[in-house]
Design an enzyme around this catalytic site. Structure first.
Site, PDB file in Angstrom:
ATOM      1  N   LYS A   1       0.827  -1.216   0.000  1.00 29.96           N
ATOM      2  CA  LYS A   1       0.000   0.000   0.000  1.00 29.96           C
ATOM      3  C   LYS A   1       0.863   1.268   0.000  1.00 29.96           C
ATOM      4  O   LYS A   1       0.511   2.252  -0.662  1.00 29.96           O
ATOM      5  CB  LYS A   1      -0.972   0.015   1.182  1.00 29.96           C
ATOM      6  CG  LYS A   1      -0.344   0.245   2.539  1.00 29.96           C
ATOM      7  CD  LYS A   1      -1.408   0.349   3.612  1.00 29.96           C
ATOM      8  CE  LYS A   1      -0.780   0.537   4.979  1.00 29.96           C
ATOM      9  NZ  LYS A   1      -0.033   1.775   5.123  1.00 29.96           N
ATOM     10  N   THR A   2       1.976   1.257   0.729  1.00 27.87           N
ATOM     11  CA  THR A   2       2.844   2.440   0.755  1.00 27.87           C
ATOM     12  C   THR A   2       3.434   2.695  -0.631  1.00 27.87           C
ATOM     13  O   THR A   2       3.524   3.839  -1.091  1.00 27.87           O
ATOM     14  CB  THR A   2       3.978   2.267   1.786  1.00 27.87           C
ATOM     15  OG1 THR A   2       3.397   1.997   3.061  1.00 27.87           O
ATOM     16  CG2 THR A   2       4.831   3.519   1.883  1.00 27.87           C
TER      17      THR A   2
ATOM     18  N   ARG B   1       2.225  -9.639  10.799  1.00 28.50           N
ATOM     19  CA  ARG B   1       3.488  -8.892  10.902  1.00 28.50           C
ATOM     20  C   ARG B   1       4.659  -9.793  10.518  1.00 28.50           C
ATOM     21  O   ARG B   1       5.763  -9.308  10.251  1.00 28.50           O
ATOM     22  CB  ARG B   1       3.746  -8.399  12.343  1.00 28.50           C
ATOM     23  CG  ARG B   1       2.750  -7.423  12.944  1.00 28.50           C
ATOM     24  CD  ARG B   1       2.426  -6.273  12.062  1.00 28.50           C
ATOM     25  NE  ARG B   1       1.258  -6.568  11.247  1.00 28.50           N
ATOM     26  CZ  ARG B   1       0.946  -5.961  10.113  1.00 28.50           C
ATOM     27  NH1 ARG B   1       1.746  -5.026   9.622  1.00 28.50           N
ATOM     28  NH2 ARG B   1      -0.137  -6.279   9.429  1.00 28.50           N
TER      29      ARG B   1
ATOM     30  N   ASP C   1      -4.029   7.497   3.923  1.00 29.40           N
ATOM     31  CA  ASP C   1      -3.535   6.178   4.313  1.00 29.40           C
ATOM     32  C   ASP C   1      -4.313   5.681   5.536  1.00 29.40           C
ATOM     33  O   ASP C   1      -4.851   6.476   6.307  1.00 29.40           O
ATOM     34  CB  ASP C   1      -2.041   6.313   4.643  1.00 29.40           C
ATOM     35  CG  ASP C   1      -1.367   4.974   4.852  1.00 29.40           C
ATOM     36  OD1 ASP C   1      -1.919   3.942   4.421  1.00 29.40           O
ATOM     37  OD2 ASP C   1      -0.274   4.961   5.445  1.00 29.40           O
ATOM     38  N   GLU C   2      -4.362   4.354   5.725  1.00 31.99           N
ATOM     39  CA  GLU C   2      -4.992   3.737   6.908  1.00 31.99           C
ATOM     40  C   GLU C   2      -6.409   4.278   7.133  1.00 31.99           C
ATOM     41  O   GLU C   2      -6.794   4.621   8.255  1.00 31.99           O
ATOM     42  CB  GLU C   2      -4.136   3.993   8.168  1.00 31.99           C
ATOM     43  CG  GLU C   2      -2.688   3.554   8.057  1.00 31.99           C
ATOM     44  CD  GLU C   2      -2.485   2.046   8.158  1.00 31.99           C
ATOM     45  OE1 GLU C   2      -3.491   1.314   8.074  1.00 31.99           O
ATOM     46  OE2 GLU C   2      -1.337   1.606   8.296  1.00 31.99           O
TER      47      GLU C   2
ATOM     48  N   GLN D   1      -7.895  -4.773   9.221  1.00 30.54           N
ATOM     49  CA  GLN D   1      -6.893  -4.239  10.150  1.00 30.54           C
ATOM     50  C   GLN D   1      -7.411  -3.022  10.918  1.00 30.54           C
ATOM     51  O   GLN D   1      -6.623  -2.220  11.424  1.00 30.54           O
ATOM     52  CB  GLN D   1      -5.614  -3.874   9.388  1.00 30.54           C
ATOM     53  CG  GLN D   1      -4.920  -5.082   8.767  1.00 30.54           C
ATOM     54  CD  GLN D   1      -3.587  -4.713   8.155  1.00 30.54           C
ATOM     55  OE1 GLN D   1      -2.595  -4.475   8.847  1.00 30.54           O
ATOM     56  NE2 GLN D   1      -3.542  -4.676   6.831  1.00 30.54           N
TER      57      GLN D   1
END
Length: 713
Positions: free
Chosen positions: A33-34, A600, A219-220, A250
């Site tokens: 995503k980044t 993670r 973002d997020e 998430q």
């Protein structure tokens, strides 16, 4: 740019090259995503010829914002001060610095952190004669924060305050907000709430920012609350070029106001939006992804998707069965020692549901000689000694900041107590001045006791001198001057304790931090420094390259990745937490938190649970329901209880009733704090065995099961 786009998979490329209009990118864990956000920004600048200053990127941490900006600059091959990646709070602080007069503030307002807020709430309770024993300041603060997150001000809240607690909160909320305004100060939640207020009430100001930011990337998005949602909607409603990236699986911050429906309802809120799913994972093995999905798929509030990877196979997840939390910590420590032949310490992370779990883990790592770092503990700029110095700096920018002035008077003023502070406040009220101005009133100063009077005069003189120099001296030299003039370092070191030395080192580190700020910042002013430290998150000072094992809560781990992940305390009532089992929504958030923890991991996952754990007394535990949701073929069971039976400390042996006969009068033992000693008396037996031991420092009476004594051979 053609080479640039070749680095993307088809869905990533589709998202990056999307032309205009609303865009929802559902980006699973580790799906890049980044990369998509940064490449899209670079694409807009290089291919669509959108000026950098007309693009706004918003995320949740300063570190993420800085990394995104650097990545875009590297892609474009340029350094651009006009490229604006920011946190929500930094963005709103920028708007408010420019438009503060619209809400009755000036641009030099102070931003209060949680400690400041709590102090102010206590002041309000005292003035309103409301018992802080009956009404917890933190509970009231949480309620006020929740109101601000849904844009409910103190004038509206009483209409929704039904019970006795809420009616008292309503009174505190009103006084609290009025005190903030008088001090020209805002709390963290005010930043967004007040920015929304400015934009909603001033169409011309709103249009100015809508014209400035033609494209907005968020973002997020699954972690946004109502206030953030309204802010983004206001800023994007003219151009409609809103790109949001997030993963409903998430969303783990419902407890602090995040609204999962913001991402679930995006298609309704922004008609004709394009939806793109990023489901290829570049981080984890196939087995890890299958295990994580097998748990999160049980949630009903989610958009259907399943991550996949080219990294087929991989090791099964290990589930470790432990007798108690010490046995669990010992097992994790041994596993890290074993794996450290192939991994660096920084490759390991130990995740837990609550901060209280770290204590036993820390002890085991220390005993094992393994270096570790706790990520997300007490923030550097929230430490008492740092805040004491920052209080001086805050007064120089905002003379109305009464909370900071009172901190300075109490910390640095010899003989200044509650009575003196009360006199100063009374004088300020009568003369309709702020507290700082009242320090220079001869009548007030003359009424004080000699010691207090001398201290007040000394502090007033120093503040005046510093105020004259604040625009002449660099920020690091100004900070050094405060530390030197107050003799604060010498004061800290008077204790001659390890803690005092640590605090003194922190003060020295503050000087280094201000010097570093001066070097890297294009405009290293005092107000810019104070704003930056006010908005720092837990991770902005974390050095991920340190050769230490990382310890952190599951919430802190979001957005990070590690080769090896340990998740401990997987017991009903702990993870998921008992209070989360009251509603389906809360249980589903716990399940998402488990999903975040597992994803993670790049290579290995170790899950553990203890049959007994000391929480509010000794508790027998059932393993977490999340473990039962993972297919058996994806896990292997390891029994720490049996594996380490021969290496249990004396405290653990008490649970097994193995050791009464080993602890005799005359036995020489070692205690981790008191050192070498000798047992001179025994009372009780088993779980209730008490020992009286003579150490060099004197006689101590200890509960054997907690003392963790080691017998001298």
């Amino acid at each position: 740019m053609l080479d640039f786009l070749k680095e993307l998979n088809p869905p990533q490329k589709e998202a990056v090259t999307h032309d205009s209009g609303p865009l929802l990118i559902l980006a699973g864990a580790g799906s890049g995503k980044t990369r998509v956000l940064t490449y899209r920004t670079a694409f807009l600048v290089a291919e669509k010829k959108i000026p950098a200053q007309n693009i706004l990127g918003v995320t949740f941490t300063n570190k993420a914002a800085g990394e995104m900006k650097n990545r875009v600059e590297n892609l474009l091959g340029l350094r651009s001060a006009n490229l604006w990646f920011s946190t929500f709070h930094s963005l709103c602080a920028k708007i408010l610095r420019a438009e503060a007069n619209q809400i009755g503030y000036n641009k030099y307002f102070t931003i209060y952190d949680e400690d400041d807020q709590t102090k102010l709430i206590k002041e309000c309770l005292e003035e309103l004669d409301v018992s802080s024993q009956k009404f917890s300041p933190s509970a009231i603060l949480n309620k006020i924060s929740a109101c601000k997150n849904i844009l409910m001000d103190w004038k509206t809240y009483p209409n929704y305050a039904y019970d006795f607690f809420e009616k008292n909160v309503a009174k505190v909320y009103e006084l609290y907000q009025k005190k903030l305004e008088k001090a020209n100060s805002l709390d963290f939640d005010d930043l967004i709430m007040k920015a929304v207020e400015v934009l909603e009430k001033n169409p011309k100001i709103l249009e100015k920012y809508q014209n400035l930011w033609e494209h907005i990337l968020v973002d997020e998005y699954q972690d946004t609350n109502k206030a953030q949602y309204v802010l983004v909607k206001l800023l994007s409603e003219k151009n409609k070029n809103l790109c949001v990236v997030g993963d409903d699986d998430q969303s783990i911050y419902g407890w602090r106001g995040a609204d999962l429906n913001n991402i679930l309802d995006f298609e309704k809120d922004f008609p004709n939006c394009k939806v793109i799913r990023l489901e290829q994972n570049y981080r984890s093995t196939n087995i890890i992804l299958d295990a994580a999905w097998s748990v999160v798929k049980n949630n009903t509030s989610r958009k259907e998707k399943k991550l996949w990877t080219d990294k087929t196979g991989g090791e099964k997840l290990t589930v470790s069965v432990c007798y108690d939390e010490k046995n669990e910590a010992l097992g994790i420590t041994d596993k890290i020692k074993e794996l450290s032949r192939d991994y660096s310490y920084s490759d390991f992370v130990i995740l837990y549901r609550t901060n209280a779990q770290s204590r036993v883990l820390e002890q085991a790592l220390r005993d094992g000689g393994i270096p570790y770092s706790i990520v997300g503990g007490v923030r550097f700029y929230e430490r008492k000694e740092i805040k004491d110095i920052l209080a001086f700096l805050r007064i120089l920018i905002n003379p109305n900041d009464s909370l900071s002035l009172k901190r300075v008077l109490k910390t640095f003023g010899d003989g200044i107590g509650a009575k003196t502070i009360s006199k100063i406040e009374e004088s300020a009220f009568k003369s309709n001045r702020n507290l700082l101005e009242s320090l220079f009133e001869k009548e007030l100063v003359g009424s004080l006791a000699t010691k207090a009077k001398n201290s007040v005069l000394q502090i007033a003189r120093l503040i005046k001198e510093l105020d004259e120099q604040k625009n002449k001296l660099p920020i690091n030299e100004l900070t050094e001057r405060i530390i030197k003039e107050t003799g604060y370092l010498d004061f800290l070191l008077l204790d001659r304790t390890e803690e005092a030395e640590s605090r003194a080192e922190n003060v020295k580190e503050l000087i280094s931090a201000t010097a570093e700020f001066k070097e890297r910042h294009t405009s290293p002013t005092l107000e810019n420094f104070l704003q930056e430290v006010s908005l720092m998150t837990d991770f902005d000072r974390w050095d991920a390259s340190q050769e230490t094992v990382n310890l952190m809560t599951l919430h802190s781990a979001k957005g990070l990745e590690f080769p090896v992940v340990f998740i401990c305390g997987l017991e009903e009532g702990l993870f998921p937490l008992s209070r989360s089992m009251d509603t389906v929504a809360e249980l589903e958030e716990e399940r998402r938190l488990f999903y975040v923890g597992v994803t993670r991991a790049e290579e290995k996952v170790f899950l553990s649970y203890a049959k007994r754990r000391k929480r509010f007394g000794e508790m027998l535990n059932l393993k977490s329901q999340f473990l039962d949701e993972i297919p058996q073929e994806l896990v292997e069971i390891e029994n720490f209880e049996e594996k380490f039976a021969g290496r249990i400390s004396l405290a653990e042996k008490s649970h097994y009733n193995h050791y009464d006969s080993m602890l005799k009068v005359g036995t020489r033992v070692i205690h981790s704090t008191f050192g070498l000693g000798e047992i001179i008396k025994k009372e009780g037996f088993g779980e209730d065995l008490q020992l009286t031991v003579i150490f060099n420092g004197g006689r101590k009476k200890l509960m054997a099961k907690y003392a963790n004594l080691e017998i001298m051979g």
